[in-house]
Design an enzyme around this catalytic site. Structure first.
Site, PDB file in Angstrom:
ATOM      1  N   ASP A  45     -10.411 -12.251   6.697  1.00 21.56           N
ATOM      2  CA  ASP A  45      -9.062 -11.915   7.138  1.00 21.56           C
ATOM      3  C   ASP A  45      -9.101 -10.747   8.118  1.00 21.56           C
ATOM      4  O   ASP A  45      -8.354  -9.787   7.972  1.00 21.56           O
ATOM      5  CB  ASP A  45      -8.181 -11.612   5.919  1.00 21.56           C
ATOM      6  CG  ASP A  45      -6.698 -11.654   6.270  1.00 21.56           C
ATOM      7  OD1 ASP A  45      -6.361 -12.239   7.323  1.00 21.56           O
ATOM      8  OD2 ASP A  45      -5.893 -11.097   5.514  1.00 21.56           O
ATOM      9  N   VAL A  64       0.836  -1.192   0.000  1.00 28.38           N
ATOM     10  CA  VAL A  64       0.000   0.000   0.000  1.00 28.38           C
ATOM     11  C   VAL A  64       0.882   1.257   0.000  1.00 28.38           C
ATOM     12  O   VAL A  64       1.865   1.315   0.735  1.00 28.38           O
ATOM     13  CB  VAL A  64      -0.917   0.023   1.253  1.00 28.38           C
ATOM     14  CG1 VAL A  64      -1.893   1.179   1.162  1.00 28.38           C
ATOM     15  CG2 VAL A  64      -1.657  -1.295   1.383  1.00 28.38           C
TER      16      VAL A  64
END
Ligand SMILES: *[C@@H]1O[C@H](CO)[C@@H](O)[C@H](O)[C@H]1NC(C)=O
Ligand SMILES: *[C@@H]1O[C@H](CO)[C@@H](O)[C@H](O)[C@H]1NC(C)=O
Ligand SMILES: *[C@@H]1O[C@H](CO)[C@@H](O)[C@H](O)[C@H]1NC(C)=O
Ligand SMILES: *[C@@H]1O[C@H](CO)[C@@H](O)[C@H](O)[C@H]1NC(C)=O
Ligand SMILES: *[C@@H]1O[C@H](CO)[C@@H](O)[C@H](O)[C@H]1NC(C)=O
Ligand SMILES: *[C@@H]1O[C@H](CO)[C@@H](O)[C@H](O)[C@H]1NC(C)=O
Ligand SMILES: *[C@@H]1O[C@H](CO)[C@@H](O)[C@H](O)[C@H]1NC(C)=O
Length: 926
Positions: free
Chosen positions: A727, A615
């Site tokens: 997740d 990211v």
């Protein structure tokens, strides 16, 4: 094809017979007495059955003075050739087992040299068995998670003597110790040492004391390089008091009732670890079985030469297993160990008592071998002929040695290049499986009773030699044979073939023998007599007409489907374009790569990374700050799949979900753009670099939990179809400027492929947060998210990571176990984050108890996320009440009323608005 289907039931029957051979005393126990002839029950209550269904190998009787157990009076031995000899056992998929193979040579064949050979587990080389003493049992154990309904244990590669085996024991585990998460798809655990310390007797502890029949070796056994260099002052102690070993796969009580203590402050041992250096799963087991005085403490550290980090962690049994006679099992999931393993436990300077040790287990990671390419095809084939001896060789077709009728290519992944099944009494049509072996070069099926037509072999472009002679094949010689570019030899003589020999075959440089097929003629319209081969009979003219008609129809039949195919493809792509136009393009802005590059200043600032990708921070032209996620492994994603997922993502809006702003798919990159969250991840605030001093206070933690839970509730209840996050973890809970929490990475599990094996590709999640039920059964429900959320709640309470980190010198320990130990024994304070000072113990207890409900082993026993929200809100109310003691309680009441409306399932405005929009768009999609 039909043949295969019909025969399948016989195959299962055959396997069932194998199973039936043992009336199991425990479910999942199979004890094979190799070379034996009768069933019997031994003195400890195990039921042994003979391996008399084995078609290969011979039995031998042996007599060894030191070993009189009946299963060791017989063995089965095999020829010392290039073949492998396999036992196939039935197992339950996704269940963990222990398999033990033992070998007592007893000089059964009066050879001058001791046997040396290999044992493999499916395609994986398990161990090399080296016999060095006729009277000592060699034993190998492996812990594995079954991925298929059967397993094969094979003996092969005798480099001296003859391969043999005495027993094969399969033991099924019940729960989840030995759970090694993702590793389990890549590794087995090969058992190196399982030691029971403090026993006076040499006898191992096993079944029935250990319900799983693990063999706990006594530390009193005298062997070379086994538990030597014992420190002076080491004393054996034992108790008859019950030790709490309730969690079922911990060492059995009898093992925990004995221990060694280092009266002079140290325990030291040295032992050799065969097959090391390597990576190991290593656990120590402790239970306080001495009566300590009120002022006594027992604290010690592990000292491993060359591993100073490990010594940082202090082992304190009372703190981790409060109360007497309770078990504590710190360990390492992955630690590098040397061949000569020396370890020491040394007491800390402030401890009054020396170290104590009850048991230890060391298992080596054994990397699973890749099977050969054609396993499923060959499995279907041998299943179809399951009663034939050649079909029962078992194991992988190529590894570690190929089946006797198969030849394989070697690299990189073995595949089958040659099949030789001449004269094996095959009947029925030629199994289609042969046409699916893409690497096949030679095929020998001659001298059988095969009937029916010759199938299309265009799936085997490398075929060079085909032997089909001396069968009962009928129909035409397919013209597709002429398209096999590498074909050099084709033998079809002495069958019942008819029609014409395709001219392509005649023109090729191919050795072709088609004599003895009375109705088969050369193609072409030249003089009839030239084409008709000896023995043409009355039906010839009719046949000729039939053949001609067929040939005229053929080209047409071939053309039409391809035209239609093109047309359909055209339609499909048009449709695709319009679907994208309607949905993804409209709902989620598509950024260009150059826009993204500008915004991120060429991916300058990395702000995070995870399973789904890296990211980067970015700023759009309008000043909006963004987080840009580049998906890992995007190559496996088709454009269309990606766009569909993205269009789904772009319709999920909730104030507790990180906002999705758009996407970009260009230049082989799949990129997702999100709003930027200024305060990073919850993880960083709990235990990362952002934790200055006390970290975030309890009420803030509760508010964060509430925010995150609401985001999850929206995914579970507000989205159609329902979205399971899969997740959830503190890394995926992000905090904005105002420290409000939003859940991120939802809906990504389909977008990113972890590229692992077929077994794991379905299971997604993070070690420590992964629902064990989901992992074991691959059954994904919203309760899997609830499990992960329970782990997050435990982290919020304790400030600890779900799995404490080995590299920081801490023992590996799962937070759920640790929490249970404290909370169930009433010692909740011992579990609370020491940095938290102001909290109401009531609200703490409420959350702790709910968290434990969330991490129940069974999904059905866990609460829904909405119930958890209610509990969190109640806890917040308690805290707020405590903050404003004495003040009017009107605020509290109004909070309560809000909660109850939420409990009825009504979602806030923000959510329900999108509820309907999702409904609509799904309808458009389908
Ligand atoms: C062993 O026991 C099983 C189950 O009772 C039985 O099916 C099998 O025939 C027995 N085998 C022998 C050799 O007695
Ligand atoms: C082994 O011993 C059994 C029983 O004593 C006997 O029936 C069998 O024939 C022996 N097998 C061999 C190979 O000697
Ligand atoms: C057979 O065993 C020998 C000696 O243990 C080893 O060097 C060789 O690699 C093995 N061969 C195969 C095919 O595993
Ligand atoms: C234990 O240590 C003390 C003092 O260091 C020593 O006198 C004693 O001999 C030691 N005991 C044993 C069994 O080595
Ligand atoms: C196996 O698990 C079941 C259910 O959790 C339990 O009832 C049973 O006692 C366990 N068996 C053993 C041997 O621990
Ligand atoms: C153990 O750690 C090593 C080095 O960090 C790594 O290469 C290996 O794959 C790990 N093994 C397992 C089973 O996780
Ligand atoms: C063709 O096959 C027949 C029958 O097996 C045999 O007699 C003949 O020699 C073969 N011809 C050639 C050219 O191989």
């Amino acid at each position: 094809m039909g043949n295969v289907r019909i025969l399948f039931p016989f195959f299962s029957l055959y396997i069932l017979l194998l199973m039936d051979a043992s009336i199991a005393q425990m479910p999942g126990f199979i004890s094979l007495d190799c070379g034996g002839s009768e069933n019997f029950t031994d003195e400890i209550g195990l039921n042994w059955s003979p391996d008399n269904y084995m078609l290969s190998g011979k039995r031998a009787n042996i007599s060894v003075a030191s070993e009189t157990r009946r299963q060791y009076t017989t063995l089965r031995y095999f020829p010392a050739d290039n073949n492998k000899y396999c036992y196939t056992l039935n197992v339950v998929s996704r269940t963990r087992y222990l398999i033990r193979a033992t070998f007592l040579y007893g000089d059964f064949n009066n050879y001058k040299e001791y046997p040396k050979f290999d044992i493999s587990f499916g395609p994986t080389h398990w161990a090399t068995i080296v016999i060095s003493d006729a009277n000592t049992i060699e034993s190998q154990e492996l812990i594995f998670l079954a991925t298929d309904p059967t397993i094969s244990i094979c003996l092969s590669n005798a480099t001296s003597g003859q391969p043999f085996i005495s027993t094969l024991e399969l033991r099924q585990f019940n729960g989840s110790i030995y759970f090694i998460n993702y590793y389990e798809n890549q590794f087995f655990l090969s058992v190196l040492a399982r030691i029971n310390f403090g026993t006076e007797s040499d006898a191992p502890v096993r079944y029935p004391d250990d319900p799983f029949d693990r063999i706990w070796q006594s530390d009193s056994v005298k062997k070379a390089n086994y538990l030597v260099d014992v420190a002076p002052g080491t004393e054996k102690i034992s108790t008859r008091m019950p030790v709490d070993v309730s969690r079922d796969e911990r060492p059995p009580e009898k093992v925990m009732q004995t221990a060694v203590v280092g009266r002079n402050g140290s325990l030291t041992y040295r032992l050799n670890l065969d097959g090391f250096p390597g990576f190991a799963w290593a656990f120590f087991y402790f239970a306080e079985i001495e009566d300590l005085g009120p002022s006594d403490t027992r604290k010690f550290r592990l000292v491993l030469p060359g591993n100073p980090d490990l010594s940082k962690a202090v082992i304190n049994i009372q703190e981790n297993a409060p109360g007497k006679y309770r078990q504590y099992e710190p360990g390492y999931y992955n630690i590098s160990l040397p061949f000569v393993f020396s370890f020491r436990f040394g007491k800390t300077s402030d401890s009054t008592m020396g170290p104590l040790l009850n048991a230890m287990e060391i298992n080596k990671y054994l990397r699973k071998g890749d099977g050969s390419a054609d396993v499923p095809t060959l499995a279907a084939l041998t299943a179809a002929y399951s009663s034939a001896e050649w079909a029962q060789e078992g194991g992988d077709p190529c590894l570690p040695a190929p089946w006797s009728w198969v030849e394989c290519s070697s690299d990189p992944q073995p595949s089958i290049v040659s099949i030789k099944l001449s004269g094996k009494n095959l009947s029925g049509p030629i199994p289609v499986e042969f046409t699916k072996l893409s690497g096949l070069v030679e095929l020998w099926l001659d001298s059988n009773s095969l009937s029916g037509p010759i199938p299309d072999f265009s799936g085997c472009p490398n075929l060079k030699t085909i032997h089909l002679e001396d069968n009962h094949l009928n129909g035409n010689l397919p013209s597709s044979l002429a398209d096999l570019r590498n074909l050099r030899e084709l033998y079809v003589q002495n069958n019942l073939l008819s029609g014409k020999v395709p001219s392509g075959l005649l023109n090729k440089d191919v050795v072709l023998n088609y004599t003895g097929n009375t109705d088969l003629r050369k193609e072409g319209n030249g003089g009839k007599h030239r084409n008709i081969i000896i023995g043409l009979t009355v039906g010839a003219t009719v046949l000729l007409v039939a053949a001609v008609t067929f040939c005229i129809l053929m080209p047409k039949g071939k053309k039409t489907p391809s035209k239609r195919g093109k047309f359909l493809r055209g339609l499909a792509s048009q449709k695709l374009v319009s679907t994208l136009g309607d949905t993804a393009a409209e709902a989620a802005p598509c950024f260009t790569l150059s826009e993204i590059e500008d915004a991120t200043n060429n991916f300058e600032r990395e702000i995070g990374s995870g399973g789904f990708g890296v990211v980067y921070y970015g700023r759009l032209k309008d000043g909006k700050e963004i987080a840009v996620k580049i998906l890992a492994n995007d190559s496996s994603q088709g454009q269309r799949e990606f766009s569909n997922e993205v269009s789904l993502l772009s319709r999920i809006h909730h104030r507790n979900l990180v906002e999705f702003l758009g996407y970009c798919q260009e230049d082989g990159k799949s990129i997702l753009v999100y709003e930027f969250m200024h305060n990073g991840t919850l993880k960083e605030h709990l235990c990362g670099p952002l934790t200055h001093g006390q970290g975030i206070n309890w009420i803030k933690r509760l508010e964060i939990a509430e925010d995150a839970a609401k985001g999850i509730e929206y995914l579970h209840r507000g989205c159609v179809p329902r979205i399971i996050h899969r997740d959830l973890k503190t890394r995926n809970i992000l905090l904005d400027k105002d420290m409000r929490a939003k859940v991120s990475d939802f809906g990504l599990s389909k977008l990113a492929d972890d590229g692992a094996t077929h077994v794991s590709s379905a299971v997604k999640g993070t070690f420590g947060y992964l629902d064990p039920e989901y992992y074991m059964l691959q059954r994904l429900t919203d309760k899997s998210d609830v499990y992960s959320f329970g782990v997050i709640l435990l982290e919020l309470i304790s400030g600890q990571e779900p799995i404490s980190n080995e590299s920081s010198g801490m023992y590996c320990r799962h937070i759920v176990e640790w929490a249970k130990m404290h909370i169930e024994s009433g010692d909740i304070e011992g579990f609370i984050d020491r940095r938290l000072h102001e909290y109401d113990i009531q609200s703490m207890r409420k959350i702790a108890e709910k968290a434990l409900m969330c991490v129940q082993p069974r999904g059905s026993m866990r609460p829904s996320i909405s119930e958890v929200i209610k509990e969190i809100q109640d806890a917040i109310t308690i805290e707020k009440g405590a903050e404003t003691v004495g003040e009017g309680s009107s605020d509290e009441i109004s909070r309560h009323s809000v909660h109850s409306s939420l409990n009825l399932g009504s979602l806030d405005f923000d959510a329900s608005e999108h509820y309907s929009s999702i409904d609509d768009s799904i309808a458009i999609d389908s």
